[in-house]
Design an enzyme around this catalytic site. Structure first.
Site, mmCIF file in Angstrom:
data_model
loop_
_atom_site.group_PDB
_atom_site.id
_atom_site.type_symbol
_atom_site.label_atom_id
_atom_site.label_comp_id
_atom_site.label_asym_id
_atom_site.label_seq_id
_atom_site.Cartn_x
_atom_site.Cartn_y
_atom_site.Cartn_z
ATOM 1 N N GLY A 170 42.935 36.081 40.483
ATOM 2 C CA GLY A 170 43.698 36.654 41.871
ATOM 3 C C GLY A 170 43.184 38.395 42.101
ATOM 4 O O GLY A 170 44.549 38.366 42.064
ATOM 5 N N HIS A 171 42.416 38.550 41.904
ATOM 6 C CA HIS A 171 41.846 39.748 42.443
ATOM 7 C C HIS A 171 40.005 40.393 42.473
ATOM 8 O O HIS A 171 39.701 39.383 41.955
ATOM 9 C CB HIS A 171 42.812 40.705 41.399
ATOM 10 C CG HIS A 171 42.387 40.676 39.770
ATOM 11 N ND1 HIS A 171 40.983 40.980 39.211
ATOM 12 C CD2 HIS A 171 43.192 40.155 38.525
ATOM 13 C CE1 HIS A 171 41.415 40.808 38.528
ATOM 14 N NE2 HIS A 171 42.611 40.780 37.878
ATOM 15 N N ALA A 172 40.289 41.816 42.709
ATOM 16 C CA ALA A 172 38.750 41.687 43.303
ATOM 17 C C ALA A 172 38.714 43.470 42.586
ATOM 18 O O ALA A 172 40.041 43.414 42.740
ATOM 19 C CB ALA A 172 38.000 41.876 44.644
#
Ligand code: TYD
Length: 138
Positions: free
Chosen positions: A52-54
């Site tokens: 749930g991130h980059a």
């Protein structure tokens, strides 16, 4: 090439043996970066989601060392779901890929090789902020 185009499942060397198989990974040879950090996810409860991130700069290789799970990739233009279930395959992720991990089997172990030390400033944790950054670098 798009960021999604750079994502690939890499088949790692596998030395088959009746006593058990062996796989190895050499930095800048089997993967296109130097390894600065290794971390792993384990004891993941059924139904849980990770990621749930980059990352702004980090490159990674994700391996299902045991069991299986899915990685959902999104470069801001297209989405792909990849199922990992082999300890001799690694999913290479370049920078700027929003990822979510789900569908963990019981006993799954997710090992990640990373091109840099942990740095919270390298994360996009807000999806809209990530999309904005993708648009700006187009
Ligand atoms: P996070 O990267 O959000 O986990 P995931 O992507 O697997 O869901 O990290 C979870 C927490 O662990 C967060 O507080 C940061 C910390 N962390 C470190 O301290 N060092 C690390 O190398 C990693 C990957 C996470």
């Amino acid at each position: 090439m798009s960021q999604m185009g750079k994502c690939e499942v890499i088949s790692l060397p596998k030395i088959e043996d009746q006593r058990g198989n062996l796989t190895f990974i050499e930095q800048n040879r089997h993967i296109p970066f130097s390894i600065q950090r290794v971390y792993y996810l384990y004891d993941v409860p059924g139904g849980a989601e990770r990621g749930g991130h980059a990352h702004k700069d980090l490159q990674q290789l994700i391996i299902a060392m045991s069991g299986s799970f899915d990685v959902v990739l999104n470069d801001g233009f297209e989405k792909k779901r990849i199922h990992l279930n082999r300890s001799y395959q690694g999913l290479y992720l370049p920078k700027m890929i929003w990822r979510e991990l789900d569908n963990f089997s019981s006993g799954a172990v997710c090992m990640v090789l990373a091109s840099n030390l942990y740095d919270e400033n390298d994360y996009y944790r807000d999806y809209e902020e990530f999309i904005q950054a993708v648009k700006e670098t187009r």
